[in-house]
Write a protein that holds these residues in place. Structure first.
Motif: not given
Length: 254
Positions: A132-157
């Motif tokens: 459960x710790x692995x799955x929770x951590x994976x979801x958090x990292x996935x969410x952070x990566x998606x947030x970073x990608x969105x932030x990078x796209x917003x910065x590029x725009x």
């Protein structure tokens, strides 16, 4: 979503079956369908609803529920199973109750079994906390990566927009500069025109003055002199006209 009918005070337990520990945490909604009028006189849809349960380890909780109209005869009470309810497996007692001021109403207690999952059993080859710790951590990292990608796209725009704005400002500055040059040329041309007009006016004034003087001289010549000095070849006449004194020389033969 599961629909569970409440007949009088009895909850349909069969419709509640299939609960699994850990992985059924607020993952879906259970809707209890309840008849509005109890004993044809009490409107239960106007009450505030709760669910109370006690699991196999004698742990329990009270959960506030939301209501939604179904039709003229029935309404829904919604519940998302989670918290203590999905932490442990085994038998569980469950009951619905409602309050409206001093009035209270409740169903009969129903008994159901929450099934164990692999992660909820101590015999599992993978410990519960590890998976459960692995799955929770994976979801958090996935969410952070998606947030970073969105932030990078917003910065590029934003960078692209800034570049476009800078180009627009430069074009406007070039246009202003060209307009300034044009305006300066127009001002220089206007100055030259004014100077030419001034020179023409002075020339016209000088010519007019000459004409006036000539006209006055002619008028004076035609006037009777106030004094005449006679000579052998010319007679000189002294004439006053408009405040000016003129001398006229007339040949002696005349």
């Amino acid at each position: 979503m599961k629909i569970v009918n409440v007949n009088d005070r009895t909850i349909d337990v069969e419709a509640l079956s299939g609960q699994i520990v850990a992985f059924d945490n607020t993952s879906y909604t259970i809707r209890f369908r309840i008849k509005k009028l109890y004993n044809e006189e009490t409107d239960l849809s106007a009450y505030t609803w709760y669910l109370i349960f006690r699991n196999s380890e004698d742990q329990g909780d009270v959960v506030a529920l939301t209501t939604e109209q179904d039709n003229d005869d029935t309404f829904f009470v919604d519940w998302q199973p989670g918290g203590l309810f999905t932490q442990v497996g085994g038998g569980c007692n469950l009951q619905l109750f409602a309050i409206s001021g001093e009035n209270k109403w409740h169903t009969e207690i129903c008994y159901l079994v929450v099934k164990h999952g692999l992660t909820s059993s101590s015999d599992s080859p993978i410990a519960t906390s590890v998976l459960l710790t692995y799955l929770t951590t994976f979801q958090e990292l996935k969410g952070d990566a998606e947030d970073s990608a969105s932030a990078a796209a917003a910065s590029a725009l934003a960078a692209a927009q800034s570049e476009a704005n800078a180009l627009s400002y430069k074009q406007q500055a070039d246009q202003n500069k060209a307009q300034t040059t044009t305006d300066r040329g127009a001002v220089a041309s206007d100055k030259a025109t004014v100077a030419a007009d001034k020179a023409a006016a002075l020339q016209a004034l000088a010519e007019m003055r000459s004409l006036v003087l000539a006209a006055e001289a002619n008028a004076a010549a035609a006037s009777t002199p106030i004094a005449v000095i006679e000579g052998d070849q010319y007679s000189v006449g002294l004439v006053v006209s408009r405040g000016r004194v003129y001398l006229s020389a007339v040949p002696a033969d005349d």
